[in-house]
Structures are given as structure tokens and as C-alpha cells.
Design a protein around this motif. Sequence first.
Motif, PDB file in Angstrom:
ATOM      1  N   PHE A   6       0.812  -1.216   0.000  1.00  0.00           N
ATOM      2  CA  PHE A   6       0.000   0.000   0.000  1.00  0.00           C
ATOM      3  C   PHE A   6       0.844   1.263   0.000  1.00  0.00           C
ATOM      4  O   PHE A   6       0.543   2.232  -0.704  1.00  0.00           O
ATOM      5  CB  PHE A   6      -0.943   0.002   1.203  1.00  0.00           C
ATOM      6  CG  PHE A   6      -1.774   1.255   1.309  1.00  0.00           C
ATOM      7  CD1 PHE A   6      -2.803   1.502   0.416  1.00  0.00           C
ATOM      8  CD2 PHE A   6      -1.514   2.197   2.301  1.00  0.00           C
ATOM      9  CE1 PHE A   6      -3.562   2.654   0.498  1.00  0.00           C
ATOM     10  CE2 PHE A   6      -2.269   3.350   2.394  1.00  0.00           C
ATOM     11  CZ  PHE A   6      -3.292   3.580   1.502  1.00  0.00           C
ATOM     12  N   THR A   9       1.857   2.584  -3.267  1.00  0.00           N
ATOM     13  CA  THR A   9       0.743   2.788  -4.190  1.00  0.00           C
ATOM     14  C   THR A   9       0.215   4.208  -4.067  1.00  0.00           C
ATOM     15  O   THR A   9      -0.672   4.489  -3.269  1.00  0.00           O
ATOM     16  CB  THR A   9      -0.381   1.775  -3.903  1.00  0.00           C
ATOM     17  OG1 THR A   9       0.183   0.466  -3.843  1.00  0.00           O
ATOM     18  CG2 THR A   9      -1.439   1.801  -4.990  1.00  0.00           C
ATOM     19  N   ILE A  12      -4.852   5.091  -6.212  1.00  0.00           N
ATOM     20  CA  ILE A  12      -5.896   4.069  -6.313  1.00  0.00           C
ATOM     21  C   ILE A  12      -7.199   4.807  -6.566  1.00  0.00           C
ATOM     22  O   ILE A  12      -7.636   5.615  -5.745  1.00  0.00           O
ATOM     23  CB  ILE A  12      -6.023   3.225  -5.034  1.00  0.00           C
ATOM     24  CG1 ILE A  12      -4.712   2.504  -4.709  1.00  0.00           C
ATOM     25  CG2 ILE A  12      -7.164   2.208  -5.173  1.00  0.00           C
ATOM     26  CD1 ILE A  12      -4.750   1.747  -3.389  1.00  0.00           C
ATOM     27  N   ASN A  26      -9.033   9.845  -4.546  1.00  0.00           N
ATOM     28  CA  ASN A  26      -7.865   8.977  -4.595  1.00  0.00           C
ATOM     29  C   ASN A  26      -7.748   8.225  -3.272  1.00  0.00           C
ATOM     30  O   ASN A  26      -7.595   8.838  -2.219  1.00  0.00           O
ATOM     31  CB  ASN A  26      -6.599   9.795  -4.852  1.00  0.00           C
ATOM     32  CG  ASN A  26      -5.336   8.960  -4.767  1.00  0.00           C
ATOM     33  OD1 ASN A  26      -5.358   7.750  -5.003  1.00  0.00           O
ATOM     34  ND2 ASN A  26      -4.228   9.596  -4.431  1.00  0.00           N
ATOM     35  N   GLY A  28      -5.316   6.097  -2.659  1.00  0.00           N
ATOM     36  CA  GLY A  28      -3.939   5.646  -2.539  1.00  0.00           C
ATOM     37  C   GLY A  28      -3.239   6.244  -1.335  1.00  0.00           C
ATOM     38  O   GLY A  28      -3.829   6.975  -0.531  1.00  0.00           O
ATOM     39  N   ARG A 180      -5.016   1.434 -10.460  1.00  0.00           N
ATOM     40  CA  ARG A 180      -4.025   1.349  -9.388  1.00  0.00           C
ATOM     41  C   ARG A 180      -2.622   1.473  -9.977  1.00  0.00           C
ATOM     42  O   ARG A 180      -2.256   0.743 -10.881  1.00  0.00           O
ATOM     43  CB  ARG A 180      -4.167   0.037  -8.625  1.00  0.00           C
ATOM     44  CG  ARG A 180      -3.200  -0.092  -7.435  1.00  0.00           C
ATOM     45  CD  ARG A 180      -3.567  -1.248  -6.517  1.00  0.00           C
ATOM     46  NE  ARG A 180      -3.437  -2.552  -7.153  1.00  0.00           N
ATOM     47  CZ  ARG A 180      -3.662  -3.714  -6.540  1.00  0.00           C
ATOM     48  NH1 ARG A 180      -4.041  -3.719  -5.269  1.00  0.00           N
ATOM     49  NH2 ARG A 180      -3.528  -4.850  -7.185  1.00  0.00           N
ATOM     50  N   THR A 182       1.414   1.333  -8.897  1.00  0.00           N
ATOM     51  CA  THR A 182       2.331   0.872  -7.846  1.00  0.00           C
ATOM     52  C   THR A 182       3.754   1.148  -8.284  1.00  0.00           C
ATOM     53  O   THR A 182       4.200   0.650  -9.324  1.00  0.00           O
ATOM     54  CB  THR A 182       2.153  -0.633  -7.576  1.00  0.00           C
ATOM     55  OG1 THR A 182       0.771  -0.915  -7.333  1.00  0.00           O
ATOM     56  CG2 THR A 182       2.964  -1.051  -6.363  1.00  0.00           C
ATOM     57  N   ASP A 199      -9.487  -2.687  -4.105  1.00  0.00           N
ATOM     58  CA  ASP A 199      -8.457  -2.474  -3.093  1.00  0.00           C
ATOM     59  C   ASP A 199      -9.027  -1.540  -2.027  1.00  0.00           C
ATOM     60  O   ASP A 199      -9.257  -0.358  -2.277  1.00  0.00           O
ATOM     61  CB  ASP A 199      -7.211  -1.848  -3.728  1.00  0.00           C
ATOM     62  CG  ASP A 199      -6.028  -1.794  -2.776  1.00  0.00           C
ATOM     63  OD1 ASP A 199      -6.253  -1.609  -1.563  1.00  0.00           O
ATOM     64  OD2 ASP A 199      -4.892  -1.941  -3.228  1.00  0.00           O
ATOM     65  N   ARG A 202      -6.991   1.469   2.211  1.00  0.00           N
ATOM     66  CA  ARG A 202      -7.081   2.761   2.887  1.00  0.00           C
ATOM     67  C   ARG A 202      -8.335   2.855   3.759  1.00  0.00           C
ATOM     68  O   ARG A 202      -8.283   3.311   4.895  1.00  0.00           O
ATOM     69  CB  ARG A 202      -7.075   3.892   1.857  1.00  0.00           C
ATOM     70  CG  ARG A 202      -7.001   5.271   2.487  1.00  0.00           C
ATOM     71  CD  ARG A 202      -6.945   6.350   1.440  1.00  0.00           C
ATOM     72  NE  ARG A 202      -6.769   7.655   2.057  1.00  0.00           N
ATOM     73  CZ  ARG A 202      -6.742   8.790   1.374  1.00  0.00           C
ATOM     74  NH1 ARG A 202      -6.853   8.773   0.068  1.00  0.00           N
ATOM     75  NH2 ARG A 202      -6.583   9.935   1.991  1.00  0.00           N
TER      76      ARG A 202
END
Length: 326
Positions: A6, A9, A12, A26, A28, A180, A182, A199, A202
Motif C-alpha cells: 500500500f 501505491t 488508487i 484517490n 492511494g 491502481r 504501484t 483495493d 485505505r
Amino acid sequence: MADPFFLNTPLILPFDGANNSTTIENAGAKGISISVNGGAKLSTEQSKFGGSSLKVNGSPDYLTFPDVILGSGDWTIECWVYLRSAPVSYAALMVSNGEAGLYLYDTTLIFYPNNTGNTGTLSLNTWHHVAAVRSADKLYLYINGVAGANAPTVSGAFKMNTIGSARGVQGSQSYIDDVRFTAGVARYTGNFTPPGAADTTRSDIYSRTANLARRVYAATTQSAALKPLPVGTTRNRESDLLFGGRGRISGVTKVKGTPDAAVSTRVRLIREKDGLLVRETWSDPVTGAFTFANIAHGIKYTVLTYDHNHNERAVVADNLTPELMP
């Protein structure tokens, strides 16, 4: 299940929200804001997860955001795509200013500038998982977890800042879900089963934080019922309710020289088994000393120190075991 990568990343995009909304959040690890351009919007007409997705109708429907630096090492970019019609030429999917990135040519997945193709095609009106993975300077394209025949060598650093149509290039007529990015990790190094759910790392962290806050509040409201301690005694040392224990990790941050000079930097404590940020502090501006006290002592940690002014490179110390506090 929490994503172990995570913290790698930065972006996301679950595209969850009300029909026709232009608010894109977002999920991420970085606070990157998303700008909506043209007719791009959320739609509940189709979704892979969450009940909505991003709808684009070609040019000039697109999203922009500050450069996401993927770097010159391993990285992964991926999303779900529902193609409504085949582009008549190149159509941008996820790119950097209309240059390097993922494109569709008719229904074939392409990565420009290498023109790396995936022998599979995207059927119309069907959800497909697509991914571009850089692993050891080789570029792999996947459709539904199956790699294409080509894996050319790539060089240089990559970045992304656009989803949808881009400068001088039309966009596709499609729905897009669960983007996503990464950095520093090749998530897929062989054929794989595409993710079966969004995902939610968060939101899971937020949920745990909210539960922790409720526990702290409950403990606070009950504190009036606690009897005062006798004079000369103390309570047990305060500890973090989620990560607490009897462990301690200490160190000093310095700039290498003759002699080395103490420096104040931001210091982060990361749990190695899942990459979770446990604590954060600043080292002392005079001595450079820092301490993470009352942490769980039965696990391994990584300490990351970095200069917030970016004059010095970050320093990482991993595989650290806390000492037991008295």
C-alpha cells in the motif's frame, strides 16, 4: 485483506460515487488530487466493483493529476476496462501527456513508445483486467492475467498524469474501474488471477483508526470511575492501543562528514510484515537522537529517515528488533 504494498501505491481510483458525479477520490497512499476534464464523469450504468465506474466518450474526456513518478525500477499500472466501441486508431488509456503509456489500437492493448502488443484482444461490452508491469527492465502486458508474447527491454524513468484522451490522441469510449499505480513493485511476474475485489486498504485503515478512536473515547469517559493511585506509585507506561508493547528502537540521524553532523529529519517506523506505518517522529535538532518507545517487541521493523528539504538522500535501516524496555 490489507495490501502489503500500500505504501508503494500513490494512486488508487475506485471511481465510487453518485451517477454523473465529477468528484474523483484517490484512495492511494499519497494525497494526489484529481482534475476532471471534458465530459468524464462517474456512471452507475456499469461497474466492476462498488456500483459505479468512470465513463469516458473519447476526446476530450479525461482525468489529469500531478505526475505520479513510477521511476526507473519495477512498477505496475493496472485497471479494469469495459470497451463500448473499438477505436478507429490509437486511443489513450493511461498515459503521460499523450506520450508513454497504455493505449488501445482497435481492441489490442499497446504500450507506447515500445509498441509492445498483447496477443489477446479486448471484447466489446465485457470487463477486462489490463496491466502493464515493468520487472527487471522488461515490460509485460497482461489481459485478464495472461501475458502477451512480447516482453521488450525498457529503460529510463516513467511517470503518469492522465487517464483517458491525451494531447493529440483520442480516448476510448469505455468505462474504467479500479485504477491502481504501484511504484517500485512488479506485482505480477507471471500469469495470474485478476483481483476479485476492489483495493480497500485505505478504508480498512480508516475503519481501524475509527475503532481505535472509539476505544480511546470509551476509556476516557470511564476514567472518572478509576480510583486515584496512592502517593509514591505510578501507572503503567502509556502505550499505543493498536501497536503498543514493551519494545523500544532508538537511533541518531547524522550527515556524513568529518566529523559527522547531527541533523533533524523526519523518521518513520514501518512494520515489515505488511509495510504499515506505525509511528512517525522528528529527530532532535541538536543531537539527532530519536526513539520509538512502547512498541510491540515481537516483530521486525524498518526505520526510514529522510530530509524533508530533499537535500540529502533517505536512509533505510531494516530487519530491526526492538530492545525490551525495563
